[in-house]
Write a protein that holds these residues in place. Structure first.
Motif, mmCIF file in Angstrom:
data_model
loop_
_atom_site.group_PDB
_atom_site.id
_atom_site.type_symbol
_atom_site.label_atom_id
_atom_site.label_comp_id
_atom_site.label_asym_id
_atom_site.label_seq_id
_atom_site.Cartn_x
_atom_site.Cartn_y
_atom_site.Cartn_z
ATOM 1 N N MET A 29 42.972 14.690 -33.029
ATOM 2 C CA MET A 29 42.934 15.475 -31.790
ATOM 3 C C MET A 29 42.819 16.955 -32.127
ATOM 4 S SD MET A 29 42.972 15.256 -28.516
ATOM 5 C CE MET A 29 43.482 13.558 -28.354
ATOM 6 N N ILE A 30 41.999 17.666 -31.366
ATOM 7 C CA ILE A 30 41.770 19.084 -31.595
ATOM 8 C C ILE A 30 42.991 19.890 -31.156
ATOM 9 C CG2 ILE A 30 40.328 21.051 -30.949
ATOM 10 C CD1 ILE A 30 38.132 18.909 -30.340
ATOM 11 N N ALA A 31 43.423 20.825 -31.985
ATOM 12 C CA ALA A 31 44.513 21.727 -31.613
ATOM 13 C C ALA A 31 43.925 23.106 -31.332
ATOM 14 C CB ALA A 31 45.539 21.809 -32.734
ATOM 15 N N ALA A 32 44.016 23.567 -30.100
ATOM 16 C CA ALA A 32 43.514 24.891 -29.737
ATOM 17 C C ALA A 32 44.264 25.354 -28.501
ATOM 18 C CB ALA A 32 42.015 24.856 -29.461
ATOM 19 N N HIS A 33 44.425 26.653 -28.364
ATOM 20 C CA HIS A 33 45.174 27.201 -27.236
ATOM 21 C C HIS A 33 44.269 27.911 -26.230
ATOM 22 C CE1 HIS A 33 49.049 26.158 -28.941
ATOM 23 N NE2 HIS A 33 48.619 26.596 -30.093
ATOM 24 N N ALA A 34 42.980 27.927 -26.498
ATOM 25 C CA ALA A 34 42.028 28.489 -25.535
ATOM 26 C C ALA A 34 40.759 27.662 -25.613
ATOM 27 C CB ALA A 34 41.740 29.952 -25.854
ATOM 28 N N ASP A 35 40.057 27.569 -24.504
ATOM 29 C CA ASP A 35 38.853 26.756 -24.454
ATOM 30 C C ASP A 35 37.817 27.479 -23.597
ATOM 31 O OD1 ASP A 35 37.110 24.570 -24.701
ATOM 32 O OD2 ASP A 35 38.756 23.142 -24.507
ATOM 33 N N VAL A 36 36.587 27.052 -23.713
ATOM 34 C CA VAL A 36 35.494 27.632 -22.936
ATOM 35 C C VAL A 36 34.829 26.492 -22.177
ATOM 36 C CG1 VAL A 36 33.903 27.421 -24.897
ATOM 37 C CG2 VAL A 36 33.384 29.021 -23.062
ATOM 38 N N VAL A 37 34.447 26.756 -20.930
ATOM 39 C CA VAL A 37 33.891 25.682 -20.110
ATOM 40 C C VAL A 37 32.527 25.240 -20.632
ATOM 41 C CG1 VAL A 37 33.014 25.110 -17.830
ATOM 42 C CG2 VAL A 37 35.195 26.277 -18.040
ATOM 43 N N GLY A 38 31.640 26.181 -20.930
ATOM 44 C CA GLY A 38 30.328 25.767 -21.447
ATOM 45 C C GLY A 38 29.232 26.766 -21.182
ATOM 46 N N SER A 39 28.915 27.002 -19.919
ATOM 47 C CA SER A 39 27.778 27.844 -19.567
ATOM 48 C C SER A 39 28.076 29.322 -19.730
ATOM 49 C CB SER A 39 27.355 27.594 -18.111
ATOM 50 O OG SER A 39 26.723 26.359 -17.964
ATOM 51 N N LEU A 40 27.087 30.051 -20.206
ATOM 52 C CA LEU A 40 27.072 31.508 -20.164
ATOM 53 C C LEU A 40 25.763 31.933 -19.503
ATOM 54 C CD1 LEU A 40 28.365 32.297 -23.766
ATOM 55 C CD2 LEU A 40 29.639 32.549 -21.634
ATOM 56 N N PHE A 82 43.421 12.695 -12.023
ATOM 57 C CA PHE A 82 44.310 13.107 -13.111
ATOM 58 C C PHE A 82 44.913 11.892 -13.818
ATOM 59 C CE2 PHE A 82 45.564 17.573 -11.319
ATOM 60 C CZ PHE A 82 44.220 17.881 -11.203
ATOM 61 N N ARG A 83 45.259 10.871 -13.043
ATOM 62 C CA ARG A 83 45.880 9.684 -13.646
ATOM 63 C C ARG A 83 44.853 8.668 -14.133
ATOM 64 N NH1 ARG A 83 51.206 9.184 -13.344
ATOM 65 N NH2 ARG A 83 52.377 10.602 -11.984
ATOM 66 N N GLY A 84 43.681 8.641 -13.476
ATOM 67 C CA GLY A 84 42.718 7.593 -13.784
ATOM 68 C C GLY A 84 41.692 7.928 -14.841
ATOM 69 N N ILE A 85 41.413 9.208 -15.042
ATOM 70 C CA ILE A 85 40.333 9.562 -15.951
ATOM 71 C C ILE A 85 40.765 9.382 -17.399
ATOM 72 C CG2 ILE A 85 40.761 12.036 -16.340
ATOM 73 C CD1 ILE A 85 37.415 10.431 -15.327
ATOM 74 N N ARG A 86 39.840 8.962 -18.248
ATOM 75 C CA ARG A 86 40.152 8.607 -19.623
ATOM 76 C C ARG A 86 40.094 9.808 -20.567
ATOM 77 N NH1 ARG A 86 37.099 3.483 -20.674
ATOM 78 N NH2 ARG A 86 38.911 2.457 -19.749
ATOM 79 N N ALA A 87 39.768 10.971 -20.066
ATOM 80 C CA ALA A 87 39.632 12.154 -20.919
ATOM 81 C C ALA A 87 40.975 12.579 -21.496
ATOM 82 C CB ALA A 87 39.023 13.306 -20.121
ATOM 83 N N HIS A 88 40.918 13.207 -22.672
ATOM 84 C CA HIS A 88 42.123 13.752 -23.293
ATOM 85 C C HIS A 88 42.529 15.076 -22.654
ATOM 86 C CE1 HIS A 88 39.975 11.365 -26.405
ATOM 87 N NE2 HIS A 88 41.177 10.908 -26.656
ATOM 88 N N ARG A 89 41.526 15.842 -22.200
ATOM 89 C CA ARG A 89 41.775 17.170 -21.629
ATOM 90 C C ARG A 89 41.115 17.284 -20.272
ATOM 91 N NH1 ARG A 89 40.883 21.754 -26.295
ATOM 92 N NH2 ARG A 89 42.582 21.098 -27.656
ATOM 93 N N LEU A 90 41.825 17.849 -19.327
ATOM 94 C CA LEU A 90 41.246 18.183 -18.031
ATOM 95 C C LEU A 90 41.140 19.696 -17.943
ATOM 96 C CD1 LEU A 90 42.548 15.257 -17.557
ATOM 97 C CD2 LEU A 90 42.360 15.840 -15.138
ATOM 98 N N LEU A 91 39.930 20.185 -17.841
ATOM 99 C CA LEU A 91 39.683 21.626 -17.732
ATOM 100 C C LEU A 91 39.535 21.946 -16.252
ATOM 101 C CD1 LEU A 91 38.099 20.467 -20.490
ATOM 102 C CD2 LEU A 91 37.757 22.930 -20.778
ATOM 103 N N LEU A 92 40.537 22.611 -15.690
ATOM 104 C CA LEU A 92 40.675 22.748 -14.248
ATOM 105 C C LEU A 92 40.515 24.190 -13.804
ATOM 106 C CD1 LEU A 92 43.845 20.484 -13.899
ATOM 107 C CD2 LEU A 92 41.449 19.798 -13.638
#
Length: 314
Positions: free
Chosen positions: A1-12, A265-275
């Motif tokens: 699992m990736i350890a990071a304290h900041a993330d980027v959504v994707g588009s610039l 939030f409960r049903g999705i299989r993702a590890h991270r939810l970017l909200l």
């Protein structure tokens, strides 16, 4: 699992020279080699920007796409004719000087043939990104439910008589892409799913329900489709991004996550939810109580809609 304290959504934002180059190659006035050189430079700058900001996770800024979801229609035959308006239609509300903006949904967009992948959607993006950074490269893919926009009970019936048949093929193509990205070494893949918060608005909900699925079905069956794309792969972290529309300082809908929190939030299989949580339109943090203990919430507190960066107190 990736350890990071900041993330980027994707588009610039695409730089002006890349936008001009897209127009030039579309008009036949530029060679593919010249266009790719400009694309590469735009990716290089996007990566440097994120690295200089101190991010441990970087994307290519989605510089190789017309829209965050257009790599599907660019790489897969069967979608018929389309342009940028197929992805940005709606009533957009401006913030801090940005004018309101309206685009009608094009009436001629429709899937008209069986979907056939002509090339991989994002393999080129990942391979180039992997080679130009030592940070964690992230690739984004669109949620299958977004492509309901292209299905028409009347115009698509010869290729896909039902919405379910169409979305099953979309899921298949996206899952194949996930597997190819994993084979190439991708360890962080994000699914973008802004259509779920769009269901909070009566107008956009009416469009999605007009395709044949009621609100509750979108929350149940839509999540099943997303989970099929994100079937676990050893060593791969899946992210899942929710927002209310972002386009040059504009937004589409408003409303808290309460109505969609439990099934997603409960049903999705993702590890991270970017909200998205960049202003009052996103509501309170109380829906986060629905988040299982084995999921991580990445709170989008820094706004893309204002030129000034919020200070720590804000």
């Amino acid at each position: 699992m990736i350890a990071a304290h900041a993330d980027v959504v994707g588009s610039l934002l695409r730089p002006p020279e890349l936008l001009r180059a897209r127009s030039e190659i579309a008009a036949g006035r530029m060679t593919p080699a010249a266009f790719k050189a400009i694309e590469d430079k735009a990716v290089d700058r996007a990566v440097r920007l994120q690295e200089e900001a101190g991010l441990e996770v970087v994307t290519d800024g989605e510089m190789r796409r017309l829209s965050f979801q257009s790599q599907m229609t660019e790489a897969v035959a069967g979608f018929g004719s389309w342009d940028l308006d197929a992805f940005v239609w709606g009533e957009w509300h401006g913030v801090d000087g940005a004018e309101d903006w309206r685009r009608e949904r094009p009436h001629d967009i429709a899937v008209v043939g069986k979907l056939v992948r002509a090339r991989h959607l994002s393999a080129e993006e990942f391979v180039y990104l992997r080679a130009c950074t030592r940070r964690m490269p992230k690739v984004t893919l669109p949620s299958p439910g977004l492509f309901v926009n292209f299905w028409s009970a009347e115009k698509s019936r010869d290729a896909y008589p039902t919405l379910d048949e169409f979305l099953a093929d979309v899921v298949r193509i996206l899952r194949e892409e996930v597997e190819e990205l994993a084979r190439l070494g991708a360890t962080y893949i994000q699914i973008d799913a802004p259509h779920y918060p769009l269901l909070l608005d009566p107008k956009t909900r009416a469009f999605y329900e007009s395709r044949g699925w009621a609100f509750e079905e979108w929350l149940e069956r839509g999540v099943e489709l997303d989970n099929a794309v994100m079937e676990p792969i050893p060593g791969v972290t899946f992210g899942f991004h929710l927002c209310r529309g972002n386009q040059k300082g504009r937004w589409l809908v408003e409303g808290g996550y309460e109505a969609i929190a439990e099934p997603i939030f409960r049903g999705i299989r993702a590890h991270r939810l970017l909200l998205e949580y960049d202003d009052a339109r996103s509501g309170s943090f109380s829906p986060l109580t629905q988040l299982p203990d084995d999921r991580i919430a990445v709170l989008g507190l820094v706004s893309t809609k204002r030129p000034e960066t919020e200070d720590a107190e804000v």
